[in-house]
Motif scaffolding. Structure first.
Motif, PDB file in Angstrom:
ATOM      1  N   ARG A   1       3.228  -0.453 -13.465  1.00  0.00           N
ATOM      2  CA  ARG A   1       4.146   0.156 -12.585  1.00  0.00           C
ATOM      3  C   ARG A   1       3.313   0.177 -11.123  1.00  0.00           C
ATOM      4  O   ARG A   1       3.923   0.578 -10.228  1.00  0.00           O
ATOM      5  N   ASN A   2       2.204  -0.329 -11.091  1.00  0.00           N
ATOM      6  CA  ASN A   2       1.270  -0.184  -9.691  1.00  0.00           C
ATOM      7  C   ASN A   2       1.326   1.180  -9.245  1.00  0.00           C
ATOM      8  O   ASN A   2       1.305   1.548  -8.276  1.00  0.00           O
ATOM      9  N   ALA A   3       0.888   2.076 -10.411  1.00  0.00           N
ATOM     10  CA  ALA A   3       0.859   3.721 -10.029  1.00  0.00           C
ATOM     11  C   ALA A   3      -0.517   4.277 -10.606  1.00  0.00           C
ATOM     12  O   ALA A   3      -0.588   5.292 -10.715  1.00  0.00           O
ATOM     13  N   LEU A   4      -1.510   3.310 -10.865  1.00  0.00           N
ATOM     14  CA  LEU A   4      -2.677   3.657 -11.487  1.00  0.00           C
ATOM     15  C   LEU A   4      -3.660   4.469 -10.371  1.00  0.00           C
ATOM     16  O   LEU A   4      -3.815   3.995  -9.354  1.00  0.00           O
ATOM     17  N   TRP A   5      -3.727   5.811 -10.448  1.00  0.00           N
ATOM     18  CA  TRP A   5      -4.648   6.427  -9.458  1.00  0.00           C
ATOM     19  C   TRP A   5      -6.183   6.655 -10.208  1.00  0.00           C
ATOM     20  O   TRP A   5      -6.314   7.749 -10.984  1.00  0.00           O
ATOM     21  N   VAL A   6      -6.855   5.668  -9.882  1.00  0.00           N
ATOM     22  CA  VAL A   6      -8.335   5.879 -10.676  1.00  0.00           C
ATOM     23  C   VAL A   6      -8.853   7.141 -10.645  1.00  0.00           C
ATOM     24  O   VAL A   6      -9.419   7.791 -11.510  1.00  0.00           O
ATOM     25  N   THR A   7      -9.113   7.805  -9.381  1.00  0.00           N
ATOM     26  CA  THR A   7      -9.885   9.059  -9.254  1.00  0.00           C
ATOM     27  C   THR A   7      -9.071  10.059 -10.132  1.00  0.00           C
ATOM     28  O   THR A   7      -9.771  10.773 -10.599  1.00  0.00           O
TER      29      THR A   7
ATOM     30  N   GLN B   1       0.767  -1.150   0.131  1.00  0.00           N
ATOM     31  CA  GLN B   1      -0.022  -0.106  -0.068  1.00  0.00           C
ATOM     32  C   GLN B   1       0.940   1.409   0.080  1.00  0.00           C
ATOM     33  O   GLN B   1       0.678   2.436  -0.624  1.00  0.00           O
ATOM     34  N   ALA B   2       1.819   1.156   0.802  1.00  0.00           N
ATOM     35  CA  ALA B   2       2.654   2.494   0.822  1.00  0.00           C
ATOM     36  C   ALA B   2       3.521   2.593  -0.539  1.00  0.00           C
ATOM     37  O   ALA B   2       3.776   3.732  -1.032  1.00  0.00           O
ATOM     38  N   SER B   3       4.055   1.505  -1.288  1.00  0.00           N
ATOM     39  CA  SER B   3       4.532   1.480  -2.494  1.00  0.00           C
ATOM     40  C   SER B   3       3.611   1.951  -3.461  1.00  0.00           C
ATOM     41  O   SER B   3       4.122   2.907  -4.174  1.00  0.00           O
ATOM     42  N   LYS B   4       2.089   1.576  -3.353  1.00  0.00           N
ATOM     43  CA  LYS B   4       1.327   1.929  -4.322  1.00  0.00           C
ATOM     44  C   LYS B   4       1.159   3.541  -4.270  1.00  0.00           C
ATOM     45  O   LYS B   4       1.034   4.450  -5.240  1.00  0.00           O
ATOM     46  N   GLN B   5       0.912   4.191  -2.950  1.00  0.00           N
ATOM     47  CA  GLN B   5       0.860   5.795  -2.763  1.00  0.00           C
ATOM     48  C   GLN B   5       1.947   6.362  -3.031  1.00  0.00           C
ATOM     49  O   GLN B   5       1.807   7.372  -3.973  1.00  0.00           O
ATOM     50  N   ILE B   6       3.204   5.898  -3.068  1.00  0.00           N
ATOM     51  CA  ILE B   6       4.391   6.306  -3.532  1.00  0.00           C
ATOM     52  C   ILE B   6       4.276   6.585  -5.220  1.00  0.00           C
ATOM     53  O   ILE B   6       4.483   7.771  -5.794  1.00  0.00           O
ATOM     54  N   ASN B   7       4.089   5.431  -5.715  1.00  0.00           N
ATOM     55  CA  ASN B   7       4.045   5.288  -7.132  1.00  0.00           C
ATOM     56  C   ASN B   7       3.047   6.295  -7.670  1.00  0.00           C
ATOM     57  O   ASN B   7       3.099   6.769  -8.770  1.00  0.00           O
ATOM     58  N   ARG B   8       1.726   6.442  -6.892  1.00  0.00           N
ATOM     59  CA  ARG B   8       0.730   7.322  -7.593  1.00  0.00           C
ATOM     60  C   ARG B   8       1.376   8.774  -7.763  1.00  0.00           C
ATOM     61  O   ARG B   8       1.068   9.408  -8.542  1.00  0.00           O
ATOM     62  N   HIS B   9       1.994   9.071  -6.627  1.00  0.00           N
ATOM     63  CA  HIS B   9       2.271  10.538  -6.550  1.00  0.00           C
ATOM     64  C   HIS B   9       3.528  10.787  -7.629  1.00  0.00           C
ATOM     65  O   HIS B   9       3.642  11.718  -8.169  1.00  0.00           O
ATOM     66  N   LEU B  10       4.388   9.502  -7.483  1.00  0.00           N
ATOM     67  CA  LEU B  10       5.549   9.857  -8.484  1.00  0.00           C
ATOM     68  C   LEU B  10       4.990   9.870 -10.269  1.00  0.00           C
ATOM     69  O   LEU B  10       5.380  10.369 -10.936  1.00  0.00           O
ATOM     70  N   TYR B  11       3.998   9.514 -10.147  1.00  0.00           N
ATOM     71  CA  TYR B  11       3.189   9.288 -11.854  1.00  0.00           C
ATOM     72  C   TYR B  11       1.861  10.047 -11.618  1.00  0.00           C
ATOM     73  O   TYR B  11       0.937   9.834 -12.572  1.00  0.00           O
ATOM     74  N   SER B  12       1.810  10.855 -10.941  1.00  0.00           N
ATOM     75  CA  SER B  12       0.709  11.928 -10.687  1.00  0.00           C
ATOM     76  C   SER B  12       0.205  12.440 -11.964  1.00  0.00           C
ATOM     77  O   SER B  12      -0.859  12.337 -12.454  1.00  0.00           O
ATOM     78  N   ARG B  13       1.334  13.094 -12.633  1.00  0.00           N
ATOM     79  CA  ARG B  13       1.079  13.669 -13.857  1.00  0.00           C
ATOM     80  C   ARG B  13       0.829  12.813 -15.013  1.00  0.00           C
ATOM     81  O   ARG B  13      -0.106  13.140 -15.823  1.00  0.00           O
ATOM     82  N   ARG B  14       1.269  11.801 -15.205  1.00  0.00           N
ATOM     83  CA  ARG B  14       1.113  10.617 -16.025  1.00  0.00           C
ATOM     84  C   ARG B  14      -0.432  10.079 -15.915  1.00  0.00           C
ATOM     85  O   ARG B  14      -1.069   9.762 -16.971  1.00  0.00           O
TER      86      ARG B  14
END
Length: 172
Positions: free
Chosen positions: A90-96, A10-23
């Motif tokens: 990348r486990n970085a999808l931020w659906v919202t 979960q922590a890794s996913k949260q970090i990836n979401r923000h690293l790839y926020s613009r993407r």
């Protein structure tokens, strides 16, 4: 031990979401732009025959312009989906945030089409009728509604600075 792995993921996913926020946002924007352009082209150009992308010339030129417009919409849609797949990998999808981008892309394109292409450039109208203003108002209000939904969803996913300089993340 298993709970630590879940918390770590979960922590890794949260970090990836923000690293790839613009993407996430750009993937949604491209997909939304392509989707609304595709819908416009199929419904208003092909099925209803209300207009072509470029109506200032012959019907043949109008059909060619529709084909180019259709290709553009598919390239935007596919590009957005390739970015989407990369975010999932990348486990970085931020659906919202992605949906916020979809609504923003669709709404901005719709508003651009309604104001710039219809009224400023006059390359085509929504429909060639006497009271086109009714169609223009509905077209542009729908665009504004899409943009508002996109802004709200995107705003919900922004980073929030807290007291002490740490960053808290929205879990959605």
């Amino acid at each position: 031990m298993e709970k630590d792995t879940v918390n770590s993921n979960q922590a890794s996913k949260q970090i990836n979401r923000h690293l790839y926020s613009r993407r996430n946002l750009w993937s949604g924007i491209l997909f939304g732009l392509g989707l609304i352009a595709f819908f416009d082209e199929v419904v208003f150009h092909q099925l209803l025959h209300w207009h072509h992308f470029y109506d200032l010339s012959t019907t043949s030129v109008g059909l060619i312009s529709d084909g180019l417009f259709h290709a553009f919409s598919w390239f935007a849609t596919i590009a957005g989906l390739f970015l989407f797949a990369d975010l999932r990998r990348r486990n970085a999808l931020w659906v919202t945030r992605w949906w916020g981008g979809v609504f923003l892309g669709a709404g901005v394109f719709q508003l651009y089409d309604g104001i710039i292409q219809h009224k400023v450039m006059r390359i085509h109208q929504i429909r060639y009728v006497e009271n086109v203003i009714v169609y223009d108002i509905i077209w542009n209000l729908f665009a504004v509604a899409l943009i508002i939904v996109g802004v709200i969803l995107t705003f919900k996913t922004r980073r929030k600075e807290t007291v002490g300089g740490t960053v808290s993340n929205d879990p959605s």
